[in-house]
Motif scaffolding. Structure first.
Motif, PDB file in Angstrom:
ATOM      1  N   ARG A  27     143.615  32.068 -26.740  1.00  0.00           N
ATOM      2  CA  ARG A  27     142.481  31.952 -25.827  1.00  0.00           C
ATOM      3  C   ARG A  27     142.887  32.229 -24.386  1.00  0.00           C
ATOM      4  N   ASN A  28     144.142  32.063 -24.054  1.00  0.00           N
ATOM      5  CA  ASN A  28     144.601  32.375 -22.707  1.00  0.00           C
ATOM      6  C   ASN A  28     144.383  33.849 -22.387  1.00  0.00           C
ATOM      7  N   HIS A  29     144.471  34.710 -23.380  1.00  0.00           N
ATOM      8  CA  HIS A  29     144.350  36.147 -23.162  1.00  0.00           C
ATOM      9  C   HIS A  29     142.918  36.645 -23.230  1.00  0.00           C
ATOM     10  N   HIS A  30     141.989  35.820 -23.690  1.00  0.00           N
ATOM     11  CA  HIS A  30     140.582  36.223 -23.827  1.00  0.00           C
ATOM     12  C   HIS A  30     139.701  35.254 -23.063  1.00  0.00           C
ATOM     13  N   GLN A  31     140.073  34.967 -21.856  1.00  0.00           N
ATOM     14  CA  GLN A  31     139.413  33.899 -21.127  1.00  0.00           C
ATOM     15  C   GLN A  31     138.365  34.413 -20.159  1.00  0.00           C
ATOM     16  N   TRP A  32     137.621  33.489 -19.663  1.00  0.00           N
ATOM     17  CA  TRP A  32     136.674  33.634 -18.561  1.00  0.00           C
ATOM     18  C   TRP A  32     135.408  34.384 -18.897  1.00  0.00           C
ATOM     19  N   ARG A  33     135.158  34.720 -20.148  1.00  0.00           N
ATOM     20  CA  ARG A  33     133.860  35.305 -20.491  1.00  0.00           C
ATOM     21  C   ARG A  33     132.765  34.261 -20.319  1.00  0.00           C
ATOM     22  N   ALA A  34     133.050  33.057 -20.782  1.00  0.00           N
ATOM     23  CA  ALA A  34     132.069  31.979 -20.651  1.00  0.00           C
ATOM     24  C   ALA A  34     131.867  31.619 -19.187  1.00  0.00           C
ATOM     25  N   ALA A  35     132.944  31.586 -18.423  1.00  0.00           N
ATOM     26  CA  ALA A  35     132.831  31.274 -16.994  1.00  0.00           C
ATOM     27  C   ALA A  35     132.021  32.356 -16.278  1.00  0.00           C
ATOM     28  N   GLY A  36     132.200  33.591 -16.668  1.00  0.00           N
ATOM     29  CA  GLY A  36     131.422  34.681 -16.079  1.00  0.00           C
ATOM     30  C   GLY A  36     129.943  34.549 -16.385  1.00  0.00           C
ATOM     31  N   PHE A  37     129.617  34.180 -17.611  1.00  0.00           N
ATOM     32  CA  PHE A  37     128.223  33.971 -17.998  1.00  0.00           C
ATOM     33  C   PHE A  37     127.611  32.842 -17.174  1.00  0.00           C
ATOM     34  N   ILE A  38     128.332  31.739 -17.052  1.00  0.00           N
ATOM     35  CA  ILE A  38     127.832  30.601 -16.272  1.00  0.00           C
ATOM     36  C   ILE A  38     127.670  31.005 -14.805  1.00  0.00           C
ATOM     37  N   ALA A  39     128.609  31.772 -14.262  1.00  0.00           N
ATOM     38  CA  ALA A  39     128.523  32.204 -12.866  1.00  0.00           C
ATOM     39  C   ALA A  39     127.336  33.122 -12.623  1.00  0.00           C
ATOM     40  N   ILE A  40     127.055  34.009 -13.555  1.00  0.00           N
ATOM     41  CA  ILE A  40     125.900  34.906 -13.404  1.00  0.00           C
ATOM     42  C   ILE A  40     124.605  34.117 -13.424  1.00  0.00           C
ATOM     43  N   VAL A  41     124.484  33.191 -14.360  1.00  0.00           N
ATOM     44  CA  VAL A  41     123.269  32.366 -14.419  1.00  0.00           C
ATOM     45  C   VAL A  41     123.147  31.520 -13.157  1.00  0.00           C
ATOM     46  N   ALA A  42     124.265  30.972 -12.675  1.00  0.00           N
ATOM     47  CA  ALA A  42     124.228  30.171 -11.446  1.00  0.00           C
ATOM     48  C   ALA A  42     123.789  31.020 -10.255  1.00  0.00           C
ATOM     49  N   ALA A  43     124.265  32.249 -10.173  1.00  0.00           N
ATOM     50  CA  ALA A  43     123.859  33.137  -9.080  1.00  0.00           C
ATOM     51  C   ALA A  43     122.373  33.464  -9.170  1.00  0.00           C
ATOM     52  N   LEU A  44     121.870  33.683 -10.378  1.00  0.00           N
ATOM     53  CA  LEU A  44     120.449  33.971 -10.547  1.00  0.00           C
ATOM     54  C   LEU A  44     119.590  32.764 -10.180  1.00  0.00           C
ATOM     55  N   VAL A  45     120.039  31.571 -10.533  1.00  0.00           N
ATOM     56  CA  VAL A  45     119.318  30.348 -10.172  1.00  0.00           C
ATOM     57  C   VAL A  45     119.358  30.152  -8.657  1.00  0.00           C
ATOM     58  N   ALA A  46     120.512  30.372  -8.052  1.00  0.00           N
ATOM     59  CA  ALA A  46     120.664  30.161  -6.605  1.00  0.00           C
ATOM     60  C   ALA A  46     119.819  31.139  -5.789  1.00  0.00           C
TER      61      ALA A  46
END
Length: 135
Positions: A27-46
């Motif tokens: 999982r260390n090598h396939h990381q941050w997809r979930a964080a990217g999804f959360i960040a995009i939704v947070a930016a859209l909400v903001a």
């Protein structure tokens, strides 16, 4: 038929139960997809984008939060593994090899050591008759 993303999630959680150390290291090598999804939704909400009320962020955390937590745990585990503090006998499938970076089988095909594939091929080539052409 199950959609591919759902099947991947089922396999991930199944493998996590069966092989937790290997899954965490990978999982260390396939990381941050979930964080990217959360960040995009947070930016859209903001920004107040239409169709993204404040509760969209809660839904994003509900959907991607467990995967993000697994990414964070994998990053920590991989760092500890790489420093040699945990799981010395486990091999990371993405990095390859043990964390000690020692060569477990140094030069197995070195033709100067008297055996190996390279020497066998060299001897076979030397013993082959040279074809002649009649012109």
């Amino acid at each position: 038929m199950i959609p591919r993303p759902i099947a991947d999630l089922i396999c991930l959680w199944r493998d996590l139960a069966l092989h937790p150390r290997e899954v965490l290291l990978n999982r260390n090598h396939h990381q941050w997809r979930a964080a990217g999804f959360i960040a995009i939704v947070a930016a859209l909400v903001a920004t107040g984008a239409p169709g993204f009320p404040a509760r969209s962020l809660s839904l994003a955390f509900l959907l991607a939060g467990p995967s993000w937590a697994l990414d964070l745990a994998g990053t920590i585990a991989h760092g500890l593994w790489q420093s040699g503090r945990i799981w010395q006998g486990i091999e990371c499938q993405c990095c390859g090899g043990d964390p000690d970076d020692g060569d477990d089988n140094p030069d197995p095909d070195d033709p100067t050591d008297g055996d190996g594939l390279a020497l066998d091929i060299e001897n076979w080539l030397r013993n082959q008759p040279t074809p002649t052409t009649n012109a």
